[in-house]
Design a protein around this motif. Structure first.
Motif, mmCIF file in Angstrom:
data_model
loop_
_atom_site.group_PDB
_atom_site.id
_atom_site.type_symbol
_atom_site.label_atom_id
_atom_site.label_comp_id
_atom_site.label_asym_id
_atom_site.label_seq_id
_atom_site.Cartn_x
_atom_site.Cartn_y
_atom_site.Cartn_z
ATOM 1 N N ALA A 171 0.826 -1.205 0.000
ATOM 2 C CA ALA A 171 0.000 0.000 0.000
ATOM 3 C C ALA A 171 0.861 1.257 0.000
ATOM 4 O O ALA A 171 0.492 2.269 -0.608
ATOM 5 N N HIS A 172 2.005 1.205 0.679
ATOM 6 C CA HIS A 172 2.924 2.349 0.612
ATOM 7 C C HIS A 172 3.374 2.585 -0.830
ATOM 8 O O HIS A 172 3.587 3.727 -1.250
ATOM 9 N N LEU A 173 3.508 1.509 -1.580
ATOM 10 C CA LEU A 173 3.877 1.634 -2.996
ATOM 11 C C LEU A 173 2.691 2.085 -3.835
ATOM 12 O O LEU A 173 2.785 3.033 -4.620
ATOM 13 N N SER A 174 1.582 1.414 -3.665
ATOM 14 C CA SER A 174 0.421 1.668 -4.509
ATOM 15 C C SER A 174 -0.147 3.060 -4.312
ATOM 16 O O SER A 174 -0.532 3.728 -5.274
ATOM 17 N N PHE A 175 -0.191 3.513 -3.053
ATOM 18 C CA PHE A 175 -0.766 4.826 -2.769
ATOM 19 C C PHE A 175 0.295 5.908 -2.611
ATOM 20 O O PHE A 175 0.014 7.006 -2.143
ATOM 21 N N ARG A 176 1.543 5.567 -2.969
ATOM 22 C CA ARG A 176 2.650 6.514 -3.160
ATOM 23 C C ARG A 176 3.122 7.226 -1.892
ATOM 24 O O ARG A 176 3.872 8.190 -1.960
ATOM 25 N N THR A 177 2.721 6.750 -0.718
ATOM 26 C CA THR A 177 3.219 7.367 0.504
ATOM 27 C C THR A 177 4.729 7.167 0.640
ATOM 28 O O THR A 177 5.400 7.983 1.274
ATOM 29 N N ILE A 178 5.247 6.127 0.022
ATOM 30 C CA ILE A 178 6.694 5.900 0.061
ATOM 31 C C ILE A 178 7.447 7.015 -0.655
ATOM 32 O O ILE A 178 8.610 7.302 -0.343
ATOM 33 N N ASP A 179 6.779 7.681 -1.596
ATOM 34 C CA ASP A 179 7.428 8.752 -2.350
ATOM 35 C C ASP A 179 7.701 9.973 -1.484
ATOM 36 O O ASP A 179 8.548 10.805 -1.826
ATOM 37 N N GLN A 180 6.981 10.112 -0.380
ATOM 38 C CA GLN A 180 7.194 11.235 0.533
ATOM 39 C C GLN A 180 7.995 10.835 1.769
ATOM 40 O O GLN A 180 8.362 11.682 2.571
ATOM 41 N N ALA A 181 8.249 9.561 1.912
ATOM 42 C CA ALA A 181 8.849 9.055 3.146
ATOM 43 C C ALA A 181 10.316 9.453 3.287
ATOM 44 O O ALA A 181 11.083 9.398 2.328
ATOM 45 N N GLU A 182 10.671 9.801 4.498
ATOM 46 C CA GLU A 182 12.076 10.013 4.855
ATOM 47 C C GLU A 182 12.588 8.874 5.726
ATOM 48 O O GLU A 182 13.789 8.664 5.815
ATOM 49 N N TRP A 183 11.662 8.144 6.347
ATOM 50 C CA TRP A 183 12.062 7.023 7.188
ATOM 51 C C TRP A 183 10.948 5.976 7.230
ATOM 52 O O TRP A 183 9.804 6.246 6.907
ATOM 53 N N TRP A 184 11.339 4.773 7.631
ATOM 54 C CA TRP A 184 10.444 3.604 7.655
ATOM 55 C C TRP A 184 10.780 2.764 8.876
ATOM 56 O O TRP A 184 11.949 2.504 9.164
ATOM 57 N N THR A 185 9.748 2.357 9.620
ATOM 58 C CA THR A 185 9.990 1.501 10.781
ATOM 59 C C THR A 185 10.049 0.042 10.327
ATOM 60 O O THR A 185 9.113 -0.466 9.733
ATOM 61 N N THR A 186 11.137 -0.592 10.619
ATOM 62 C CA THR A 186 11.348 -1.955 10.112
ATOM 63 C C THR A 186 10.674 -3.029 10.954
ATOM 64 O O THR A 186 10.353 -4.108 10.446
ATOM 65 N N ASN A 187 10.459 -2.767 12.242
ATOM 66 C CA ASN A 187 10.033 -3.856 13.129
ATOM 67 C C ASN A 187 8.989 -3.459 14.159
ATOM 68 O O ASN A 187 8.828 -4.135 15.167
ATOM 69 N N LEU A 188 8.265 -2.385 13.913
ATOM 70 C CA LEU A 188 7.246 -1.967 14.878
ATOM 71 C C LEU A 188 6.116 -3.002 14.941
ATOM 72 O O LEU A 188 5.685 -3.403 16.018
ATOM 73 N N ASN A 189 5.617 -3.418 13.773
ATOM 74 C CA ASN A 189 4.661 -4.537 13.644
ATOM 75 C C ASN A 189 3.505 -4.499 14.642
ATOM 76 O O ASN A 189 3.266 -5.461 15.383
ATOM 77 N N PRO A 190 2.718 -3.422 14.669
ATOM 78 C CA PRO A 190 1.643 -3.325 15.661
ATOM 79 C C PRO A 190 0.413 -4.157 15.338
ATOM 80 O O PRO A 190 -0.439 -4.372 16.192
#
Length: 338
Positions: free
Chosen positions: A209-228
């Motif tokens: 979804a980050h790819l499909s809805f392009r939120t990754i295009d604005q991202a400066e960071w990503w949590t690798t293991n939060l997994n809520p």
């Protein structure tokens, strides 16, 4: 001779009309664009058409039939025959399914997500819950654990979540709220604009979804293991449409579910294999939480959320403890079987 020809012609016309009457076309309401999240629906349509020699077809519409938050309503009135929706979009409409959206319930793989979802869908209370909308559950749309993308300084401790504006729905939103964040339930299609305009600082999605809805295009960071946790998004069919199918067409539909899910899992595994390289390509910083921080998050969010859910759902007349226990026992059985 003329009478014989007339009878032959009438017979031919009757056969033609009979053949036409046998043809079934279902309208299917999904949203966004074709992506990993909808691949099982696409595969299902392909298999059903193949098995019925084109007599049973599905017209898959990406947003043309309904808003994603209104798909269950559309199913209820027969506006279309099949739809995808997410429980967190309207928790009051499908309270029984929200057990699958509780934070930190421990699901680790997509295969486990399929197992617990389908077990819950088969429970009589869940079937009765969805029957209020003239809906029958067909299959799930398994998604991995959600994680955050964000802008600005990385949020790498629970303390830094205080006041954080996050796009998160359902149990995930509740979990963030319990550690001081401010969740908003804008739909997936609205998440990019919400992030771009500063309505939210962070967005919780699965990778596709980050790819499909392009939120990754604005991202400066990503949590690798939060997994809520994750959201649960069933594929449902209109009960009347399902019951109106011929035995042959119903068998074609039912027998195609397992293969469609397998196709989805294979496709998603391929996407996850590319995810790390996409982060590198876009220069997104990886944020990893310590085990101490994660343990505190679970303690703060998981137990209170579970207890509150069981209390609230029991008050609505649902067998809440039984549903939660079914998730846990299915997880145990799935792991022991592997």
């Amino acid at each position: 001779m003329n009478k014989m020809l007339s009878r032959t012609a009438l017979a031919a016309i009757s056969i033609a009309f009979a053949g036409e009457a046998m043809a079934v076309e279902w309208n299917v309401s999904v949203w966004g664009k074709r992506r990993a999240f909808t691949e099982h629906v696409e595969k299902l349509a392909e298999l059903v058409s193949e098995k019925t020699d084109g007599e049973f077809t599905m017209n898959i519409s990406y947003g043309g039939l309904s808003k994603n938050t209104e798909n269950l309503d559309g199913i209820s009135i027969g506006a279309f025959e099949m739809a995808q929706f997410c429980a967190g979009y309207h928790r009051d409409k499908n309270p029984s399914i929200t057990v699958l959206e509780l934070p930190f319930i421990g699901v680790k793989t997509l295969e486990e997500e399929v197992a617990v979802s389908h077990a819950i869908y088969e429970h009589p209370a869940v079937k009765e819950d969805l029957a209020r909308w003239n809906a029958m559950p067909l299959m799930t749309s398994p998604m991995p654990q959600y994680n955050l993308v964000g802008t600005g300084d990385p949020r790498d401790t629970l303390a830094s979540f205080d006041g954080m504006r996050v796009r998160a729905t359902g149990g995930i939103g509740k979990a963030f709220e319990m550690v001081g964040a401010v969740p908003t339930s804008v739909t997936s299609s609205e998440a990019y604009n919400a992030m771009e305009s500063g309505v939210v600082d962070t967005v919780a999605f699965a990778p596709h979804a980050h790819l499909s809805f392009r939120t990754i295009d604005q991202a400066e960071w990503w949590t690798t293991n939060l997994n809520p946790g994750t959201v649960n998004c069933p594929i449902v069919v209109n009960t009347d449409a399902y019951e109106a199918l011929s035995d042959e067409h119903r068998e074609a539909l039912d027998s195609s579910v397992e293969e469609s899910i397998e196709h989805y899992l294979d496709n998603y595994a391929e996407l996850l294999g590319k995810w790390e390289s996409i982060l590198d390509e876009k220069g997104v910083k990886r944020v990893e939480f310590s085990e101490e921080e994660l343990a505190e998050f679970r303690k703060t969010a998981a137990d209170p959320a579970r207890e509150q859910w069981i209390e609230d759902m029991s008050a609505q007349g649902l067998p809440a403890q039984e549903l939660y226990d079914l998730v846990m026992s299915t997880l145990e059985e799935t792991r022991s079987g592997n």
